[in-house]
Design a protein around this motif. Structure first.
Motif, mmCIF file in Angstrom:
data_model
loop_
_atom_site.group_PDB
_atom_site.id
_atom_site.type_symbol
_atom_site.label_atom_id
_atom_site.label_comp_id
_atom_site.label_asym_id
_atom_site.label_seq_id
_atom_site.Cartn_x
_atom_site.Cartn_y
_atom_site.Cartn_z
ATOM 1 N N UNK A 136 3.314 -1.798 7.830
ATOM 2 C CA UNK A 136 2.783 -0.451 7.556
ATOM 3 C C UNK A 136 1.729 -0.511 6.444
ATOM 4 N N UNK A 137 0.632 0.174 6.646
ATOM 5 C CA UNK A 137 -0.444 0.175 5.650
ATOM 6 C C UNK A 137 -1.020 1.582 5.537
ATOM 7 N N UNK A 138 -1.767 1.800 4.478
ATOM 8 C CA UNK A 138 -2.576 3.000 4.331
ATOM 9 C C UNK A 138 -4.029 2.634 4.616
ATOM 10 N N UNK A 139 -4.708 3.436 5.421
ATOM 11 C CA UNK A 139 -6.137 3.267 5.691
ATOM 12 C C UNK A 139 -6.892 4.377 4.973
ATOM 13 N N UNK A 140 -7.854 4.007 4.154
ATOM 14 C CA UNK A 140 -8.588 4.975 3.348
ATOM 15 C C UNK A 140 -10.083 4.727 3.491
ATOM 16 N N UNK A 141 -10.823 5.774 3.831
ATOM 17 C CA UNK A 141 -12.284 5.687 3.895
ATOM 18 C C UNK A 141 -12.858 6.360 2.657
ATOM 19 N N UNK A 142 -13.526 5.594 1.827
ATOM 20 C CA UNK A 142 -14.049 6.099 0.559
ATOM 21 C C UNK A 142 -15.566 5.981 0.527
ATOM 22 N N UNK A 143 -16.152 6.489 -0.545
ATOM 23 C CA UNK A 143 -17.567 6.298 -0.768
ATOM 24 C C UNK A 143 -17.855 4.929 -1.359
ATOM 25 N N UNK A 144 -19.152 4.637 -1.484
ATOM 26 C CA UNK A 144 -19.573 3.343 -2.029
ATOM 27 C C UNK A 144 -20.709 3.587 -3.022
ATOM 28 N N UNK A 145 -20.430 3.526 -4.331
ATOM 29 C CA UNK A 145 -21.473 3.801 -5.335
ATOM 30 C C UNK A 145 -22.575 2.744 -5.379
ATOM 31 N N UNK A 146 -22.411 1.631 -4.642
ATOM 32 C CA UNK A 146 -23.434 0.578 -4.637
ATOM 33 C C UNK A 146 -24.433 0.734 -3.492
ATOM 34 N N UNK B 79 -12.983 -4.302 9.153
ATOM 35 C CA UNK B 79 -12.787 -4.898 7.832
ATOM 36 C C UNK B 79 -11.766 -6.025 7.913
ATOM 37 N N UNK B 80 -10.632 -5.769 8.559
ATOM 38 C CA UNK B 80 -9.580 -6.768 8.648
ATOM 39 C C UNK B 80 -10.013 -7.992 9.440
ATOM 40 N N UNK B 81 -10.695 -7.769 10.596
ATOM 41 C CA UNK B 81 -11.104 -8.898 11.424
ATOM 42 C C UNK B 81 -12.204 -9.724 10.759
ATOM 43 N N UNK C 159 -12.918 -9.053 2.544
ATOM 44 C CA UNK C 159 -11.592 -9.336 1.997
ATOM 45 C C UNK C 159 -11.335 -8.540 0.719
ATOM 46 N N UNK C 160 -12.394 -8.219 -0.025
ATOM 47 C CA UNK C 160 -12.213 -7.443 -1.252
ATOM 48 C C UNK C 160 -11.777 -6.007 -0.963
ATOM 49 N N UNK C 161 -11.830 -5.580 0.304
ATOM 50 C CA UNK C 161 -11.423 -4.236 0.679
ATOM 51 C C UNK C 161 -9.976 -4.179 1.176
ATOM 52 N N UNK C 162 -9.280 -5.302 1.100
ATOM 53 C CA UNK C 162 -7.873 -5.347 1.486
ATOM 54 C C UNK C 162 -7.016 -5.429 0.229
ATOM 55 N N UNK C 163 -6.016 -4.561 0.133
ATOM 56 C CA UNK C 163 -5.098 -4.578 -1.006
ATOM 57 C C UNK C 163 -3.753 -5.136 -0.557
ATOM 58 N N UNK C 164 -3.240 -6.082 -1.314
ATOM 59 C CA UNK C 164 -1.949 -6.702 -1.005
ATOM 60 C C UNK C 164 -0.960 -6.344 -2.108
ATOM 61 N N UNK C 165 -0.381 -5.180 -1.994
ATOM 62 C CA UNK C 165 0.590 -4.700 -2.980
ATOM 63 C C UNK C 165 1.899 -4.301 -2.322
ATOM 64 N N UNK D 6 2.787 -8.262 0.888
ATOM 65 C CA UNK D 6 2.246 -7.869 2.191
ATOM 66 C C UNK D 6 1.007 -6.984 2.020
ATOM 67 N N UNK D 7 0.208 -6.935 3.070
ATOM 68 C CA UNK D 7 -0.939 -6.026 3.107
ATOM 69 C C UNK D 7 -0.443 -4.593 2.965
ATOM 70 N N UNK D 8 -1.078 -3.825 2.057
ATOM 71 C CA UNK D 8 -0.622 -2.460 1.812
ATOM 72 C C UNK D 8 -1.694 -1.411 2.099
#
Length: 331
Positions: A64-74, A118-120, A130-136, A147-149
């Motif tokens: 189980x994971x959370x998927x979040x679409x955010x902005x990108x200040x860069x 992103x995951x693939x 990979x920097x967009x994946x959180x493992x918590x 595990x991937x969170x």
């Protein structure tokens, strides 16, 4: 030169040329560099976490994971190189023809990367994703790793697009009885429409189905109108033509039985009457023949909500015959 506090400095320019060779022929052309800066949502959106499941690239197990679409200040501004060139012919008094070619090449286009991508891409070793994946998550007993969170999706300057086509127009005006008759034809033909993402180019010129990787528009569209003015009265008959299209340019007979969407034409009526210099009465009937919009079918891969409305409301008439009546006032 424009300096954005959020996305930096950009330079834009435009150069144009017009030439009247003689009373019959005029030429025109422009070259320009244009930009679109990212908006506030693309830059700073915090997003809303949505719970789902995904395969953990470390363990290969579904978690189980959370998927979040955010902005990108860069994000940086999108840049487009545009060219247009045209000819205007005036063979007789009151008669004009014009034909213009245009091409727009957009680079650094802002593209929202889906969580699955992103995951693939991370699994393929691309550290940017990979920097967009959180493992918590909980420790996996087999790998001994959290595990991937969460999968964080954000827009990036990853895409490029190109579109080209022809704009055409014809105008004719002549006296008739006690008034004047004018006719105008305005239309467009799309030559190319494509988007390139991750090195893959999608051709979507004339592909308007929901299964097309990018939704386009029919290649040919045009409007022909004839207006007769006499004194305070005016009457207009207008025809709108929308050409045939495809569901998906990549589909063949192996993918679908019928990949075509038929052309359609609508007939409209307009009338107005000036009661005095400041008050005008007007009326209109759109889609006089009450034409139904063509079916823009989808595959089973599309959301179930699409099946109830297999239409393109931004292209075809959805209302059927419609009447309008009103007044216009000048003060």
């Amino acid at each position: 030169v424009t300096d954005y506090s959020t996305s930096g400095r950009v330079e834009t320019w435009k150069v144009g040329l017009t030439s009247e060779l003689n009373s019959l022929i005029r030429l025109r052309a422009t070259l320009s560099r244009d930009i679109r800066a990212p908006n506030l949502e693309e830059l700073f959106s915090k997003g809303t976490p949505i719970q789902s499941s995904a395969v953990d690239p470390r363990s290969g197990e579904s978690v189980p994971v959370f998927s979040t679409t955010t902005g990108n200040p860069d994000l940086k501004p999108e840049k487009a190189d545009n060219i247009s060139a045209g000819i205007i012919l005036s063979p007789a008094s009151g008669l004009n023809f014009s034909l213009d070619y245009y091409r727009v090449k957009l680079k650094d286009a802002i593209y929202a990367v889906a969580g699955s991508v992103v995951r693939s891409r991370c699994a393929d070793g691309e550290q940017l994703f990979c920097s967009q994946l959180d493992f918590n998550g909980p420790i996996n007993p087999r790998t001994g790793l959290p595990a991937l969170s969460q999968i964080r999706s954000l827009p990036m300057n990853l895409s490029s697009q190109e579109v080209s086509g022809l704009d055409f127009q014809a105008d004719w005006r002549t006296p008739l009885f006690a008034g004047d008759l004018s006719t105008r034809l305005v239309g467009n033909y799309t030559l190319t429409q494509s988007r390139t993402v991750f090195g893959v180019t999608y051709d979507y010129a004339g592909a308007i189905g929901p299964d097309s990787p990018v939704s386009g528009i029919p290649r040919l569209r045009g409007t022909l109108s004839t207006t007769y003015n006499q004194g305070p009265a005016s009457v207009t008959v207008q025809g709108r033509f929308i050409g045939s299209a495809k569901l998906n340019n990549e589909w063949t007979a192996k993918d679908v039985d019928d990949n075509s969407i038929p052309a359609i034409a609508y007939l409209d009526l307009r009338a107005s009457y000036h009661l005095d210099d400041n008050v005008q009465l007007f009326g209109a009937v759109d889609n006089l023949l009450n034409q139904d919009p063509p079916n823009v079918a989808s595959s089973y891969n599309q959301p179930s909500s699409y099946y109830s409305t297999p239409r393109r409301a931004d292209i075809h008439d959805q209302l059927g015959r419609a009447y309008r009546l009103g007044f216009r006032f000048n003060f």
